[in-house]
Design an enzyme around this catalytic site. Structure first.
Site, PDB file in Angstrom:
ATOM      1  N   MET A 132       3.136 -41.048  40.618  1.00 27.66           N
ATOM      2  CA  MET A 132       2.421 -40.616  39.854  1.00 27.66           C
ATOM      3  C   MET A 132       2.074 -40.760  38.312  1.00 27.66           C
ATOM      4  SD  MET A 132       2.462 -36.223  39.565  1.00 27.66           S
ATOM      5  CE  MET A 132       2.398 -35.883  41.334  1.00 27.66           C
TER       6      MET A 132
ATOM      7  N   ARG B 288     -29.125 -34.853  53.986  1.00 28.10           N
ATOM      8  CA  ARG B 288     -28.183 -33.969  53.425  1.00 28.10           C
ATOM      9  C   ARG B 288     -29.054 -32.614  52.733  1.00 28.10           C
ATOM     10  NH1 ARG B 288     -25.214 -37.356  48.879  1.00 28.10           N
ATOM     11  NH2 ARG B 288     -27.026 -36.887  48.097  1.00 28.10           N
TER      12      ARG B 288
ATOM     13  N   LYS C 290     -23.971 -36.191  35.916  1.00 24.64           N
ATOM     14  CA  LYS C 290     -23.035 -35.237  36.500  1.00 24.64           C
ATOM     15  C   LYS C 290     -21.615 -36.014  36.880  1.00 24.64           C
ATOM     16  CE  LYS C 290     -24.260 -37.510  41.114  1.00 24.64           C
ATOM     17  NZ  LYS C 290     -24.993 -37.466  42.216  1.00 24.64           N
TER      18      LYS C 290
ATOM     19  N   TYR D 145       9.125 -46.348  44.495  1.00 30.40           N
ATOM     20  CA  TYR D 145       9.526 -45.486  45.981  1.00 30.40           C
ATOM     21  C   TYR D 145       9.252 -46.576  47.085  1.00 30.40           C
ATOM     22  CZ  TYR D 145       9.134 -41.628  42.878  1.00 30.40           C
ATOM     23  OH  TYR D 145       9.510 -40.347  42.143  1.00 30.40           O
TER      24      TYR D 145
END
Length: 369
Positions: free
Chosen positions: A308, A131, A35, A260
């Site tokens: 980023m 769950r 998965k 930054y």
């Protein structure tokens, strides 16, 4: 050729890890959990390597993940572990996947579906994770009996999932096992052909009493340690490296800043290298001034704020510019005698190795070899 961001995946390592886990689980069969894009390693490539290494089942969390595997030509036993909406049920049944169930109305919906014939049902008892699944063993029995009685369906499995198999204290795992085992043995005793399964990677390696008929291994097939230590302690080989390259090197004088927010101020003249990879690729912002990168076999600190698309590393105060422009940079993996494990990165961030590899974004090229 240098690449901005590359996740290099050794499918041979996945194959060897599966062979190791299959041997540890024997005579139980191995189900490889692929998965979340194979925990960031690539769903289809990971699945093929796992099957080559001895896995006989594949498991995913979603209907779409099942569809992708079938579209790639993988035709063996496949289990969808998660909850399904009505539209997702259509996709899962089109993929000819076995499905998890814990409610009688869901079994009835599968039986009534035009594509439901032949579907295997794996009934989930919530033995303590809290769950999905029912906590009520009587309800789980009714679901199992309904699946066995429904025309065209198969009662294929009885299963649960452990909450603490990766923790040193086995007490809660034993409590879950005491809830699950009598129920599962009862279901298997009443109905032929039911696979009993509970073990995840940690339980497969540390708790043989949990193996039953099938073990479901996810994190360990990728060579990541389910106990958040060194994978080699369990003879596991990390399959993934995350790489970039040194795009530029520039002088940074004492008192000048990088990144930054000016959170890095040079205390002395130094050289700063910029790598064109950042949190848009999955390099978490929490690694700002809190991590390392390997370049040509040496370890350099990440400095300044992770952005980023770029990160910066401090190369040190040599008089001449270090000749590193264009050199490969390793954020996860080995370079010479040095290595950075996903577990190392996870500890820096106060998280787990699962999140590190799953967090590598889709814009990072995956190279399988």
């Amino acid at each position: 050729m240098a690449l901005r961001a590359l996740a290099r995946v050794d499918t041979g390592a996945i194959e060897r890890n599966c062979a190791r886990l299959a041997a540890a689980a024997s005579p139980a069969a191995l189900c490889a959990v692929v998965k979340a894009d194979g925990y960031g390693h690539g769903t289809v490539a990971a699945a093929r390597a796992a099957l080559a290494g001895g896995a006989t089942w594949l498991a995913v969390a979603t209907a779409e993940e099942a569809r992708v595997l079938r579209a790639a030509g993988l035709d063996g036993p496949l289990l969808v572990l998660g909850a399904l909406s009505p539209s997702e049920l259509d996709v899962a049944l089109e993929a000819r996947a076995d499905l998890a169930a814990w409610r009688e109305d869901f079994v009835a919906a599968i039986a009534a579906h035009p594509l439901g014939a032949g579907t295997g049902i794996h009934v989930k008892l919530d033995s303590g994770l809290g769950r999905l699944g029912t906590r009520d063993a009587d309800e789980a029995d009714r679901v199992a009996d309904a699946a066995a009685a429904a025309p065209g369906l198969r009662l294929a499995g009885a299963w649960t999932h452990f909450a603490t198999a990766d923790e040193p204290d086995p007490g809660f795992l034993r409590r879950q096992l005491a809830v699950f085992e009598p129920w599962a043995r009862g279901v298997a005793g009443r109905h032929d052909g039911v696979l009993v399964h509970a073990a995840n990677s940690a339980a497969t390696l540390a708790a043989p009493a949990t193996h039953f008929d099938l073990v479901r291994c996810g994190i360990a097939i990728y060579g990541l340690d389910p106990f958040q230590g060194d994978p080699s302690a369990n003879d596991l080989e990390p399959a993934l490296e995350l790489r970039s390259y040194v795009a530029d090197v520039k002088r940074c004088l004492a008192g000048e800043s990088v990144g930054y927010g000016r959170r890095f101020l040079a205390e002395r003249d130094t050289w700063i290298a910029t790598l064109p990879i950042g949190y848009g690729d999955g390099v978490r912002r929490g690694l700002s001034d809190n991590g390392d990168v390997l370049v040509r076999g040496r370890r350099y600190p990440l400095v300044g704020t992770i952005s980023m698309d770029n990160v910066t590393i401090d190369l040190g105060p040599s008089d001449a510019e270090p000749p590193l422009r264009g050199a490969d940079a390793v954020l996860i993996g080995r370079d010479g005698d040095e290595r950075i494990l996903a577990e190392d990165v996870a500890r820096r961030l106060g998280t787990i190795n699962y999140e590190i590899t799953c967090g590598i974004s889709a814009r990072v090229l995956r190279e399988h070899r």
